[in-house]
Scaffold this active site. Sequence first.
Site, short mmCIF file in Angstrom:
data_model
loop_
_atom_site.label_atom_id
_atom_site.label_comp_id
_atom_site.label_asym_id
_atom_site.label_seq_id
_atom_site.Cartn_x
_atom_site.Cartn_y
_atom_site.Cartn_z
N HIS A 1 -6.67 -9.23 -7.10
CA HIS A 1 -7.68 -8.54 -6.56
C HIS A 1 -9.04 -8.55 -7.17
CE1 HIS A 1 -8.69 -3.98 -5.10
NE2 HIS A 1 -9.89 -4.98 -5.09
N ASN B 1 -7.78 -11.24 -2.96
CA ASN B 1 -7.52 -9.77 -2.35
C ASN B 1 -8.77 -9.02 -2.82
OD1 ASN B 1 -6.07 -6.89 -3.24
ND2 ASN B 1 -6.22 -7.45 -1.23
N GLY B 2 -9.05 -8.13 -1.87
CA GLY B 2 -10.33 -7.43 -2.23
C GLY B 2 -11.43 -7.32 -1.08
N GLY C 1 -5.76 -5.71 2.97
CA GLY C 1 -5.49 -4.39 2.78
C GLY C 1 -5.71 -3.33 3.68
N CYS D 1 -2.35 -2.00 -10.03
CA CYS D 1 -2.66 -0.57 -9.87
C CYS D 1 -3.17 0.16 -10.75
CB CYS D 1 -1.31 0.12 -9.41
SG CYS D 1 -1.37 1.89 -8.88
N MET E 1 1.15 -1.26 0.01
CA MET E 1 -0.19 0.15 0.11
C MET E 1 0.83 1.45 -0.03
SD MET E 1 -3.07 -1.08 2.35
CE MET E 1 -2.14 -2.19 3.86
N MET E 2 0.81 1.90 -1.05
CA MET E 2 1.62 3.18 -1.31
C MET E 2 1.56 4.08 0.01
SD MET E 2 3.43 2.85 -3.83
CE MET E 2 4.14 4.63 -3.97
N GLN F 1 7.60 -5.53 -3.97
CA GLN F 1 6.80 -5.33 -5.29
C GLN F 1 7.43 -4.32 -5.98
OE1 GLN F 1 3.24 -3.15 -5.50
NE2 GLN F 1 2.04 -4.99 -6.00
#
Length: 336
Positions: A169, A209-210, A231, A98, A16-17, A68
Amino acid sequence: MRSNNYPPRRICVAPMMDWTDRHCRFFHRQITRHTWLYTEMVTTGALIHGDVARHLDFNQKEHPVALQLGGSDPDDLAKSAKLGEQWGYDEINLNCGCPSERVQKGAFGACLMAEPNLVADCVKAMRDAVSIDVTVKHRIGIDYIETYDFVRDFVGTIADAGCETFIVHARNAILKGLSPKENREIPVLKYDFVYQLKRDFPNLEIIINGAIKTEAEIDLHLQYVDGVMLGRVAYHDPYLMAGFDARYYADIETSQPAKSRTEVIEAMLPYIQQQLALHGRNGSGLKLNSITRHMLGLTTGMHGARIFRQTLSDSKKLAAGDPALLLEALKLAGIC
């Protein structure tokens, strides 16, 4: 292939940025010993032309930890993957998920799903360069391509290049018109697409994921796939992970109990002191808040959680740079 005999990727924390930096990951590691941790996305350009140490340094206690990468040039990705392996990472993950327009301008992220043969070339180049796992994180589709066949063919093409692990995701990525936040919320979740991937590719490791937020949801997904990637819930409610080692890694777990919240903070204090001293010497000016901001959710759901957050957000107290502020926050919140 499994890196360094680390545990399987039953549970992972997503890249996560601006969030999953080295301080966040070290904090998460105090809560769970076996959950896989992922870095923020690092672009190949940042590694090839920038400060490698700034992007790749991490604490050895973070293992198992994956790097990543963002990029679309096979040679650049191979060089960057090799740097990641040399730095000690346990996995190299390629970002094909992304949806941000800024990332698209670099010709990587979710837009790469439209070019599976290029992704395959990238994966092969990285696999040829390193001995650790090379994995791919992606969406189930892009824009308004709604068919399962699209993601099935994407995974099949990349698997032919040697990729064995796919983190999926379970939403489409809308490349134009939606913000990254909206892309995490508006496209419809299709968990069944991810389940079908596992049925169609039983020899691959498929991680879902999600919008997965509870242990009950994790348990349900693990009936159909190999792993779950969390997440934002892992960031906003990190102590949720305190039970993961016993619950999801019982086959390798020792009798060591999970740390209490107080013990987590006590474990963080020497790290914070060391980091502040180190960066004070090298002139980078690390602030206390750079670490404590990741810890605001530690008391989520508890009586006193608001006081805990308020204390750790007090600019005057943070400016003093004293890690003991964490203990003060616990005391004021009535938690220790």
